[in-house]
Design a protein around this motif. Structure first.
Motif, PDB file in Angstrom:
ATOM      1  N   TRP A 215      53.793  12.423 -20.232  1.00 61.42           N
ATOM      2  CA  TRP A 215      54.221  12.070 -21.720  1.00 61.42           C
ATOM      3  C   TRP A 215      54.754  10.852 -22.074  1.00 61.42           C
ATOM      4  O   TRP A 215      54.533  10.530 -23.118  1.00 61.42           O
ATOM      5  CB  TRP A 215      55.506  13.152 -21.988  1.00 61.42           C
ATOM      6  N   LYS A 216      55.439  10.225 -20.940  1.00 60.97           N
ATOM      7  CA  LYS A 216      56.227   8.983 -21.484  1.00 60.97           C
ATOM      8  C   LYS A 216      55.070   7.949 -21.407  1.00 60.97           C
ATOM      9  O   LYS A 216      55.218   7.095 -22.213  1.00 60.97           O
ATOM     10  CB  LYS A 216      57.217   8.542 -20.278  1.00 60.97           C
ATOM     11  N   TRP A 217      53.994   7.918 -20.528  1.00 63.22           N
ATOM     12  CA  TRP A 217      53.129   6.835 -20.592  1.00 63.22           C
ATOM     13  C   TRP A 217      51.850   7.000 -21.035  1.00 63.22           C
ATOM     14  O   TRP A 217      50.903   6.118 -21.197  1.00 63.22           O
ATOM     15  CB  TRP A 217      52.867   6.527 -19.046  1.00 63.22           C
ATOM     16  N   ALA A 218      51.635   8.076 -21.623  1.00 63.83           N
ATOM     17  CA  ALA A 218      50.406   8.191 -22.537  1.00 63.83           C
ATOM     18  C   ALA A 218      50.239   7.219 -23.603  1.00 63.83           C
ATOM     19  O   ALA A 218      49.187   7.053 -24.069  1.00 63.83           O
ATOM     20  CB  ALA A 218      50.372   9.632 -23.093  1.00 63.83           C
ATOM     21  N   GLY A 219      51.442   6.917 -24.213  1.00 63.06           N
ATOM     22  CA  GLY A 219      51.284   5.971 -25.224  1.00 63.06           C
ATOM     23  C   GLY A 219      50.683   4.646 -24.866  1.00 63.06           C
ATOM     24  O   GLY A 219      50.124   4.087 -25.705  1.00 63.06           O
ATOM     25  N   PHE A 220      51.225   3.907 -23.917  1.00 61.71           N
ATOM     26  CA  PHE A 220      50.707   2.938 -23.279  1.00 61.71           C
ATOM     27  C   PHE A 220      49.186   2.959 -23.098  1.00 61.71           C
ATOM     28  O   PHE A 220      48.483   2.195 -23.524  1.00 61.71           O
ATOM     29  CB  PHE A 220      51.317   2.490 -22.059  1.00 61.71           C
ATOM     30  N   ASN A 221      48.594   4.059 -22.651  1.00 57.90           N
ATOM     31  CA  ASN A 221      47.158   4.103 -22.212  1.00 57.90           C
ATOM     32  C   ASN A 221      46.643   4.471 -23.389  1.00 57.90           C
ATOM     33  O   ASN A 221      45.289   3.783 -23.549  1.00 57.90           O
ATOM     34  CB  ASN A 221      46.836   5.390 -21.268  1.00 57.90           C
TER      35      ASN A 221
END
Length: 318
Positions: A188-194
């Motif tokens: 959930w935290k890093w999905a936005g970066f990807n």
């Protein structure tokens, strides 16, 4: 004569131009200039990265108790072979490193495709989906500890509202679900970066290829499977390798949410090293240094292997 003088005057700057270019070429800079610009970065790297790494390898050959140290050779490494907790931590870390990046990258790709397809309120979702990347691990951990709370957490309350009371549980207190719950939180935290990286890669795809697929009556699913994803393969593999490296040294989220428990179910190599060095009051820095040294070698070897496996032998030409 006057005409030839004018021609010589005009040609003079053209002749001097290459000389000026050679002087300003950064590849021909003097050693003094290189030292001036590289020295600060090299000093910081040697002092904060290289020296601690070599010192850790050196300390792994000793038993260190306070200011006293005694040479034990490879004894610390032999003790690792029989350390059951260490192998549990290795197993959990490998689950993080190989499984979690798939979830991270796949979620980011799906979000990017949703934005690319032009869903309603796409501008709002673009900001909302990227916001978790900006949050610190402390905020994310506390937020999801509330979400997973057994009594009033969103997950269990939703299950109770749907009449699925049998599925409610202490998600972070159950050894069977604690690791999966942490992986979902991390995704959930890093999905936005990807998502941002995948969206940029999608917009960089050649429009001629996508238009040709549409002219051939290629449906969205087929275009995604046979055109978009194959062309995004280098980007997706790079994201996977970056996520793999990050997961191999995961510490913050695990330490705040579970501390490695329950019953070592979420213990990682990083949390185990910290416990053996500072938390268990064993007063021996040699053994955790040996763990860190072994894991440093494992991470380096794994990255080299992944780069060779994922290396594209034939380049895709647009």
């Amino acid at each position: 004569m006057a005409g030839s003088t004018a021609l010589e005057t005009e040609a003079a700057p053209l002749e001097r131009a290459p000389a000026i270019g050679r002087v300003s070429d950064p590849r021909r800079a003097s050693w003094l200039v290189l030292v001036v610009f590289l020295a600060p970065a090299l000093v910081i790297y040697l002092g904060l990265t290289a020296y601690p790494a070599f010192r850790t390898i050196f300390d792994s050959l000793f038993t260190i108790e306070g200011s006293e140290r005694s040479y034990v050779g490879l004894a610390n490494y032999r003790d690792l072979l029989g350390d059951e907790t260490f192998w549990i931590a290795v197993r959990n870390t490998f689950v993080w490193a190989f499984v979690a990046p798939i979830l991270d990258v796949a979620t980011g790709l799906l979000l990017a495709l949703a934005l690319y397809a032009g869903i309603p309120f796409s501008r709002f979702f673009r900001v909302a989906w990227f916001t978790p990347v900006l949050l610190s691990y402390v905020v994310v951990a506390i937020l999801w500890m509330w979400i997973y709370n057994y009594d009033w957490g969103v997950v269990n309350e939703g299950l109770r509202a749907a009449g699925l009371d049998a599925l409610t549980r202490s998600w972070l207190g159950d050894p069977n679900t604690a690791l999966a719950a942490l992986i979902v939180t991390h995704a959930w935290k890093w999905a936005g970066f990807n998502m941002v990286v995948c969206l940029a890669a999608i917009h960089a795809l050649p429009s001629e290829v996508l238009e040709a697929a549409e002219l051939d009556n290629c449906g969205w699913g087929a275009k995604l499977r046979y055109v978009i994803v194959p062309m995004l393969r280098p980007t997706l593999l790079n994201l996977y390798v970056l996520a793999f490296i990050g997961k191999m040294k995961v510490f913050d989220l695990v330490w705040i949410m579970t501390g490695g428990g329950p019953l070592w179910a979420t213990e990682t190599v990083s949390t185990y090293v910290y416990k053996r060095a500072f938390n268990w009051n064993t007063f021996d820095l040699g053994y955790p240094s040996a763990i860190a040294t072994v894991w440093f070698g494992v991470v380096c070897a794994a990255v080299i292997v992944l780069n060779r496996v994922f290396k594209s032998r034939d380049r895709l030409e647009y």
